[in-house]
Design a protein around this motif. Structure first.
Motif, mmCIF file in Angstrom:
data_model
loop_
_atom_site.group_PDB
_atom_site.id
_atom_site.type_symbol
_atom_site.label_atom_id
_atom_site.label_comp_id
_atom_site.label_asym_id
_atom_site.label_seq_id
_atom_site.Cartn_x
_atom_site.Cartn_y
_atom_site.Cartn_z
ATOM 1 N N LEU A 239 1.072 -1.093 0.102
ATOM 2 C CA LEU A 239 -0.062 -0.179 -0.019
ATOM 3 C C LEU A 239 0.994 0.781 0.186
ATOM 4 O O LEU A 239 2.077 1.052 0.412
ATOM 5 N N ALA B 172 -5.157 15.571 -6.890
ATOM 6 C CA ALA B 172 -4.966 14.243 -8.023
ATOM 7 C C ALA B 172 -3.805 14.045 -8.763
ATOM 8 O O ALA B 172 -3.944 13.250 -9.368
ATOM 9 N N ARG C 203 -1.994 11.620 -7.108
ATOM 10 C CA ARG C 203 -2.305 10.268 -7.457
ATOM 11 C C ARG C 203 -2.221 9.294 -8.775
ATOM 12 O O ARG C 203 -2.437 8.509 -8.886
ATOM 13 N N GLY C 204 -2.588 9.923 -9.696
ATOM 14 C CA GLY C 204 -1.634 9.764 -11.076
ATOM 15 C C GLY C 204 -0.599 9.411 -10.987
ATOM 16 O O GLY C 204 0.036 8.473 -11.790
ATOM 17 N N VAL C 205 -0.017 9.879 -10.958
ATOM 18 C CA VAL C 205 1.734 9.859 -10.867
ATOM 19 C C VAL C 205 1.771 8.423 -10.171
ATOM 20 O O VAL C 205 2.447 7.462 -10.773
ATOM 21 N N TYR D 271 -0.606 6.119 -9.547
ATOM 22 C CA TYR D 271 -1.108 5.315 -10.135
ATOM 23 C C TYR D 271 0.214 4.521 -11.392
ATOM 24 O O TYR D 271 0.285 3.541 -11.911
ATOM 25 N N THR D 272 0.211 5.518 -12.299
ATOM 26 C CA THR D 272 1.750 5.300 -13.154
ATOM 27 C C THR D 272 2.488 5.314 -13.345
ATOM 28 O O THR D 272 3.130 4.082 -13.734
ATOM 29 N N THR E 146 -2.564 0.111 -4.494
ATOM 30 C CA THR E 146 -3.225 0.662 -3.605
ATOM 31 C C THR E 146 -2.910 2.138 -3.260
ATOM 32 O O THR E 146 -2.259 2.060 -2.140
ATOM 33 N N LEU E 147 -4.250 2.599 -3.047
ATOM 34 C CA LEU E 147 -3.589 4.239 -2.349
ATOM 35 C C LEU E 147 -5.211 3.863 -1.263
ATOM 36 O O LEU E 147 -5.831 3.814 -0.971
ATOM 37 N N SER E 148 -4.033 4.462 0.206
ATOM 38 C CA SER E 148 -5.482 4.836 1.335
ATOM 39 C C SER E 148 -5.042 6.234 1.551
ATOM 40 O O SER E 148 -3.507 6.774 2.089
ATOM 41 N N ASP E 149 -5.719 7.095 1.657
ATOM 42 C CA ASP E 149 -5.730 8.775 2.270
ATOM 43 C C ASP E 149 -5.684 8.523 3.641
ATOM 44 O O ASP E 149 -6.354 7.777 4.349
ATOM 45 N N LEU E 150 -4.266 8.911 4.756
ATOM 46 C CA LEU E 150 -4.884 9.521 6.430
ATOM 47 C C LEU E 150 -5.429 10.494 6.369
ATOM 48 O O LEU E 150 -6.349 10.533 6.867
ATOM 49 N N SER E 151 -5.080 11.420 5.850
ATOM 50 C CA SER E 151 -5.917 12.556 5.864
ATOM 51 C C SER E 151 -5.365 13.446 5.022
ATOM 52 O O SER E 151 -3.878 13.412 3.742
ATOM 53 N N TYR F 157 -0.920 -0.090 9.316
ATOM 54 C CA TYR F 157 -1.243 -0.559 8.716
ATOM 55 C C TYR F 157 0.105 -1.916 8.618
ATOM 56 O O TYR F 157 0.154 -2.196 8.908
#
Lengths: 252, 252, 252
Positions: free
Chosen positions: A3, A18, A21-23, A25-26, A32-37, A59
């Motif tokens: 993660l 946004a 996240r794109g960077v 995933y690419t 898998t991404l999970s937001d802490l805050s 985690y």
């Protein structure tokens, strides 16, 4: 594939999260991404350190924790990558990693700035690529040269003893208006009487149901800190205090 | 299985996003969903286009971008599906796709409205099923008939030259109160002096550390636009301006 | 591996959601988490039940729905796990599960409190571990003893008939200021005239485009309820009413 968690002060309204996240995933396909805050107050490294300290160890081992709370972007503060407590961490050297610096598995490295990095958005151009590399299996030592200074640490205000009283303070306020203090059961024995703003809250309760609706109580919160709350209400609003507010405990 | 990104104006407090996610997970089992944002101001297609333009190309090729910022639901505006720049896009024909219309890989199709669609929630009943079909491998051309009109484009306000001055405007304000303008280095050369509301901000700085805490600066933001900020503060609050506010640049 | 959805009143600013996500990823490796909402008003079981009722059936069969809207933590209310409608549910016995109690596949069990659970954070220490166990394939009946009482149900206010008028009320307000009522087409026939605060809204419209920009309309929302809106505006602000506000329908 481990993660990656994200902890930023970007809020939810703008494109920065946004783009990051794109960077991720690419460069780390299938991660898998999970937001802490994303709601850390802008630039507040202390609030980020508090949240990271509460959450990281929940985690799975190997998780990559990416922190972008970075008022010093462009000021020469180092960009860190390291392993601690079996997890990996990437972010600025400004104290956000204080909760894990005693658990280092590897010496922190300073990630060099890529030539095409935007000088104001290292989250996207420096930290996210480094986090993706860690998730893909690269060791932190492959991301840069060893840091030649000691990583920055933030110190929490310590409770102060004054005769038969100990004085602590509020270090965080949660969504419900509960006041989280820097006091623990080390400072607050069962016979200690908690006071705030001349009001006597009383000895530590076990749960909210120990008092009636609308009444104040002090108890040990889920993070181990003494917290002050109003059952079915907001202690922050009732008492009119926030972060930095004083909490006294009479010990006899 | 490609990613699906979500970009809406639904906020976080209501069931609409939750319902759309359920439809996507049910119709594209195993898909990964990534939020671009749910905090677009209600019905603001321009703000959605700005965020989409910043973020889409950071995601992996083949990503499906689902946009539901749709003040025209029920008014006969077409529901679009198409491929552009190696990515896929689904959403209303109201200008939100302006940033990718020059990169079309396929002619847009108009998705027909299923007979059981709620007339007020095409996000759940029209767009999400179409996005799931694309993620499952269906070509956009299988989702409807070719659009017979030209897709709607939004035009950004263009900077205006007045003698030795160019006048731009604020097109977005971020979480930190930084003002993002429609100016780039094409309009602002190194010798240009930026002014806002009779105040001289100065020439372009490289990073925040070029000025002292509390001072104004202008710089090229991570999206390529000239931005105006206060180091450790909010330019929006300091200057009292927002989207549409004027920014002047003296060129000599 | 099934999905787990999360529905809480924690907001986004505090570590509670982050800690719960960590527990879920650690105990159910590879699980996909999907937020229903974290913006339920603190302790509002009715708002949580409304959102759960709208969204749960949109998710794939077998999904685990984890609800932590729990003003009664520490008061002895039971912690529930059960299967209903082919989905699984975990959360407090305070009425949040009202929308699915008529669809029970298994009798609810009461999850015992682990000895090391924080008395104030059952979300992390009781509910999340139970949800992870369900996602890993354990049956609800393995998580505790059958509940010996009837699960708590919330009742929605029912519309009231007064002569040739039926009076309903606003049960929710969405992001756009649209007013969602407890009325359906059962109470509002095509010839019914909707009134709010002495203002005549009119008969049910099919879509927003049936009225001009800035005008009030009533229509059947995507959840089946009669809703009241202002096209391109906010009905909540225009009419100055919120949850509990009265809506009258003249039937002749």
């Amino acid at each position: 594939m481990p993660l990656i968690t994200l902890l930023t002060d970007f809020g939810t309204a703008d494109p920065y999260v946004a783009e990051m996240r794109g960077v991720l995933y690419t460069r780390a396909p299938g991660v898998t991404l999970s937001d802490l805050s994303h709601s850390i107050p802008p630039g507040n490294a202390r609030a980020a350190a508090y949240l990271l300290g509460r959450a990281w160890h929940r985690y799975p081992a190997g998780t990559v924790h990416l922190v972008v709370v970075d008022p010093g972007v462009g000021t020469g503060r180092a960009a860190l990558a390291f392993s601690a407590g079996g997890h990996r961490f990437v972010g600025p050297d400004n104290g956000v990693f204080t909760p894990v610096l005693d658990l280092l598995d590897t010496m922190p490295v300073a990630i060099p700035e890529p030539p095409d990095a935007a000088p104001t958005f290292h989250g996207r151009d420096v930290f996210a690529p480094a986090a993706a590399s860690l998730a893909m299996g690269l060791g932190p030592d492959r991301l840069g040269e060893p840091l030649i200074t000691v990583p920055v640490r933030l110190t929490n205000p310590e409770p102060v003893y004054q005769g038969k009283t100990v004085v602590g303070e509020v270090i965080s306020v949660d969504q419900f208006g509960n006041l989280i203090t820097n006091l623990t059961t080390n400072e607050v024995p069962p016979y200690g009487i908690v006071e705030v703003e001349e009001l006597e809250v009383g000895a530590l309760s076990r749960t909210f149901s120990d008092v009636q609706s609308g009444h104040l109580l002090a108890y040990v919160g889920s993070g181990g800190q003494v917290e002050i709350a109003v059952r079915d209400g907001s202690a922050a609003r009732r008492l009119g205090i926030g972060v930095g507010g004083r909490v006294r405990v009479r010990l006899g």
